[in-house]
Scaffold this motif. Structure first.
Motif, PDB file in Angstrom:
ATOM      1  N   ALA A   1       0.813  -1.220   0.000  1.00 27.80           N
ATOM      2  CA  ALA A   1       0.000   0.000   0.000  1.00 27.80           C
ATOM      3  C   ALA A   1       0.845   1.267   0.000  1.00 27.80           C
ATOM      4  O   ALA A   1       0.334   2.352  -0.261  1.00 27.80           O
ATOM      5  CB  ALA A   1      -0.927   0.006   1.216  1.00 27.80           C
ATOM      6  N   THR A   2       2.127   1.161   0.261  1.00 35.50           N
ATOM      7  CA  THR A   2       2.982   2.339   0.323  1.00 35.50           C
ATOM      8  C   THR A   2       4.200   2.155  -0.580  1.00 35.50           C
ATOM      9  O   THR A   2       4.510   1.032  -0.993  1.00 35.50           O
ATOM     10  CB  THR A   2       3.466   2.606   1.764  1.00 35.50           C
ATOM     11  N   GLU A   3       4.866   3.263  -0.891  1.00 35.55           N
ATOM     12  CA  GLU A   3       6.072   3.190  -1.704  1.00 35.55           C
ATOM     13  C   GLU A   3       7.055   4.256  -1.256  1.00 35.55           C
ATOM     14  O   GLU A   3       6.670   5.266  -0.663  1.00 35.55           O
ATOM     15  CB  GLU A   3       5.744   3.364  -3.197  1.00 35.55           C
TER      16      GLU A   3
ATOM     17  N   GLN B   1      -8.659   0.283  20.506  1.00 36.85           N
ATOM     18  CA  GLN B   1      -7.773  -0.480  21.385  1.00 36.85           C
ATOM     19  C   GLN B   1      -6.418  -0.794  20.754  1.00 36.85           C
ATOM     20  O   GLN B   1      -5.515  -1.295  21.422  1.00 36.85           O
ATOM     21  CB  GLN B   1      -8.454  -1.783  21.819  1.00 36.85           C
ATOM     22  N   ILE B   2      -6.259  -0.519  19.472  1.00 38.46           N
ATOM     23  CA  ILE B   2      -4.989  -0.817  18.798  1.00 38.46           C
ATOM     24  C   ILE B   2      -4.058   0.372  18.952  1.00 38.46           C
ATOM     25  O   ILE B   2      -4.334   1.473  18.471  1.00 38.46           O
ATOM     26  CB  ILE B   2      -5.220  -1.132  17.312  1.00 38.46           C
ATOM     27  N   ASP B   3      -2.945   0.156  19.629  1.00 38.96           N
ATOM     28  CA  ASP B   3      -1.959   1.205  19.849  1.00 38.96           C
ATOM     29  C   ASP B   3      -1.210   1.454  18.538  1.00 38.96           C
ATOM     30  O   ASP B   3      -0.613   0.534  17.978  1.00 38.96           O
ATOM     31  CB  ASP B   3      -0.975   0.749  20.935  1.00 38.96           C
ATOM     32  N   PRO B   4      -1.215   2.696  18.029  1.00 37.69           N
ATOM     33  CA  PRO B   4      -0.540   2.991  16.754  1.00 37.69           C
ATOM     34  C   PRO B   4       0.935   2.605  16.728  1.00 37.69           C
ATOM     35  O   PRO B   4       1.491   2.371  15.651  1.00 37.69           O
ATOM     36  CB  PRO B   4      -0.713   4.511  16.601  1.00 37.69           C
ATOM     37  N   ILE B   5       1.589   2.515  17.883  1.00 29.95           N
ATOM     38  CA  ILE B   5       3.005   2.165  17.897  1.00 29.95           C
ATOM     39  C   ILE B   5       3.239   0.752  17.385  1.00 29.95           C
ATOM     40  O   ILE B   5       4.327   0.406  16.931  1.00 29.95           O
ATOM     41  CB  ILE B   5       3.601   2.322  19.325  1.00 29.95           C
ATOM     42  N   MET B   6       2.199  -0.091  17.398  1.00 34.43           N
ATOM     43  CA  MET B   6       2.336  -1.474  16.953  1.00 34.43           C
ATOM     44  C   MET B   6       2.168  -1.627  15.446  1.00 34.43           C
ATOM     45  O   MET B   6       2.490  -2.675  14.891  1.00 34.43           O
ATOM     46  CB  MET B   6       1.315  -2.365  17.677  1.00 34.43           C
ATOM     47  N   LEU B   7       1.668  -0.594  14.758  1.00 34.28           N
ATOM     48  CA  LEU B   7       1.415  -0.690  13.325  1.00 34.28           C
ATOM     49  C   LEU B   7       2.726  -0.726  12.549  1.00 34.28           C
ATOM     50  O   LEU B   7       3.646   0.050  12.812  1.00 34.28           O
ATOM     51  CB  LEU B   7       0.558   0.478  12.858  1.00 34.28           C
ATOM     52  N   ASP B   8       2.809  -1.618  11.559  1.00 32.29           N
ATOM     53  CA  ASP B   8       4.031  -1.770  10.770  1.00 32.29           C
ATOM     54  C   ASP B   8       3.715  -1.526   9.295  1.00 32.29           C
ATOM     55  O   ASP B   8       3.302  -0.448   8.924  1.00 32.29           O
ATOM     56  CB  ASP B   8       4.622  -3.158  11.021  1.00 32.29           C
ATOM     57  N   LYS B   9       3.847  -2.530   8.442  1.00 34.34           N
ATOM     58  CA  LYS B   9       3.608  -2.393   7.008  1.00 34.34           C
ATOM     59  C   LYS B   9       2.115  -2.418   6.678  1.00 34.34           C
ATOM     60  O   LYS B   9       1.318  -3.061   7.369  1.00 34.34           O
ATOM     61  CB  LYS B   9       4.300  -3.531   6.250  1.00 34.34           C
ATOM     62  N   SER B  10       1.755  -1.723   5.581  1.00 36.84           N
ATOM     63  CA  SER B  10       0.357  -1.672   5.146  1.00 36.84           C
ATOM     64  C   SER B  10       0.200  -2.327   3.778  1.00 36.84           C
ATOM     65  O   SER B  10       1.048  -2.154   2.898  1.00 36.84           O
ATOM     66  CB  SER B  10      -0.132  -0.221   5.075  1.00 36.84           C
ATOM     67  N   TYR B  11      -0.917  -3.050   3.609  1.00 40.44           N
ATOM     68  CA  TYR B  11      -1.191  -3.751   2.352  1.00 40.44           C
ATOM     69  C   TYR B  11      -2.650  -3.548   1.972  1.00 40.44           C
ATOM     70  O   TYR B  11      -3.542  -3.561   2.836  1.00 40.44           O
ATOM     71  CB  TYR B  11      -0.922  -5.258   2.490  1.00 40.44           C
ATOM     72  N   TYR B  12      -2.900  -3.358   0.667  1.00 38.65           N
ATOM     73  CA  TYR B  12      -4.264  -3.324   0.149  1.00 38.65           C
ATOM     74  C   TYR B  12      -4.693  -4.749  -0.199  1.00 38.65           C
ATOM     75  O   TYR B  12      -3.901  -5.537  -0.717  1.00 38.65           O
ATOM     76  CB  TYR B  12      -4.350  -2.461  -1.113  1.00 38.65           C
ATOM     77  N   LEU B  13      -5.954  -5.050   0.052  1.00 38.91           N
ATOM     78  CA  LEU B  13      -6.509  -6.350  -0.312  1.00 38.91           C
ATOM     79  C   LEU B  13      -7.580  -6.154  -1.384  1.00 38.91           C
ATOM     80  O   LEU B  13      -8.507  -5.354  -1.221  1.00 38.91           O
ATOM     81  CB  LEU B  13      -7.124  -7.038   0.913  1.00 38.91           C
TER      82      LEU B  13
END
Length: 303
Positions: A23-25, A99-111
């Motif tokens: 999802a990102t580049e 409840q999801i802490d943004p610090i845990m977010l890593d790579k993003s993908y489109y489905l």
């Protein structure tokens, strides 16, 4: 875009075939390393320390060393792991999105739906929107078992890989244990400053100033060579400094910041730092690239 993986979202007995896309580049200008004295390219070689030969990437395997023994793991060994063979994005639970802490977010993908009928995809998307829930999923991608958050962005399901709990460091700083008194006047002034800077987030109005300046520098050096005057290129004057200045106490710094913002200075709503508008105003006119004796070689990212 080209899909990087195919599989299916599964929750209960429901199966949603999907294609996965990055999802990102990266928009950074590609640079490589050279010898500063003569411009010679610096390359890294995969050389075997036993026979001294340079090894092709296709002939490289992985290994684990416990200090006494070494175990070699081939590509076939790794591909044989049950998790690696799995093509499921398994929903393990639905949780409140907050409840999801943004610090845990890593790579993003489109489905993208990967079936003739996208009804199951649309049903899952609608369900997440209506319940304001995020699906916590378990999947394997690129030789790693991953935890992920499945949510909705516009009309698309987005999968964001999550860091494992033990991958997030604990923030333990002794300095924060020291008692600190914030006066009501300081708090009121800080809140006033926040109000002056308040706005709705619009990511499209911000640009990467460093990459813009790097591109300007490259164009200038293509035209003028190493004789380029960087101060002239970026409009700097003698005595200009990037930082420093007199040291102010906290209250005085807050007061001056509020006054500056109210008078339309840097950081006000009408002229945000790093915004596209301000970047366009500061951007020097485009220069024509002079012809060179030899065509410039295409750059690649440094290893």
């Amino acid at each position: 875009m080209r899909s990087i993986w195919k599989g299916a979202i599964t929750f209960g007995l429901v199966n949603v075939p999907v294609k996965v896309y990055g999802a990102t580049e990266d928009h950074d200008i590609s640079l490589h390393q050279v010898h500063e004295a003569d411009g010679g390219r610096i390359r890294y070689q995969r050389r075997c320390e036993i026979d001294g030969k340079i090894i092709d990437y296709a002939d490289i395997a992985r290994a684990y060393d416990d200090g006494e023994r070494t175990v070699i793991l081939t590509k076939d060994d790794l591909a044989s792991l049950p998790e690696e063979r799995s093509r499921e994005i398994e929903v393990v639970e639905f949780v409140p999105s907050e409840q999801i802490d943004p610090i845990m977010l890593d790579k993003s993908y489109y489905l993208e739906p990967d079936s003739k009928s996208p009804k199951a995809y649309a049903l899952l998307r609608k369900t997440l929107e209506t319940t304001d829930r995020t699906a916590i999923v378990h999947f394997a991608l690129r030789q790693k078992t991953r935890l992920g958050a499945l949510r909705v962005r516009g009309d698309v399901l987005v999968l964001q890989s999550l860091l494992w709990d033990d991958e997030v460091r604990e923030a333990a700083f002794p300095s924060l244990d020291e008692p600190t008194r914030v006066s009501s006047q300081e708090l009121e002034m800080a809140m006033s400053l926040v109000d002056q800077f308040s706005s709705d987030f619009a990511p499209e109005k911000f640009t990467d100033d460093y990459q813009e300046q790097l591109r300007t520098l490259i164009e200038a050096k293509l035209e003028a060579g190493d004789a380029v005057d960087t101060d002239e290129t970026f409009g700097r004057k003698p005595g200009d400094e990037d930082g420093g200045g007199e040291v102010l106490d906290l209250m005085e710094a807050l007061r001056r910041s509020v006054d500056k913002s109210r008078s339309g200075g840097s950081g006000s709503k009408s002229s945000g730092s790093g915004s596209k508008a301000s970047a366009e105003e500061k951007k020097p006119p485009a220069k024509k690239t002079a012809a060179r004796k030899a065509p410039a070689k295409k750059t690649t990212k440094a290893s």
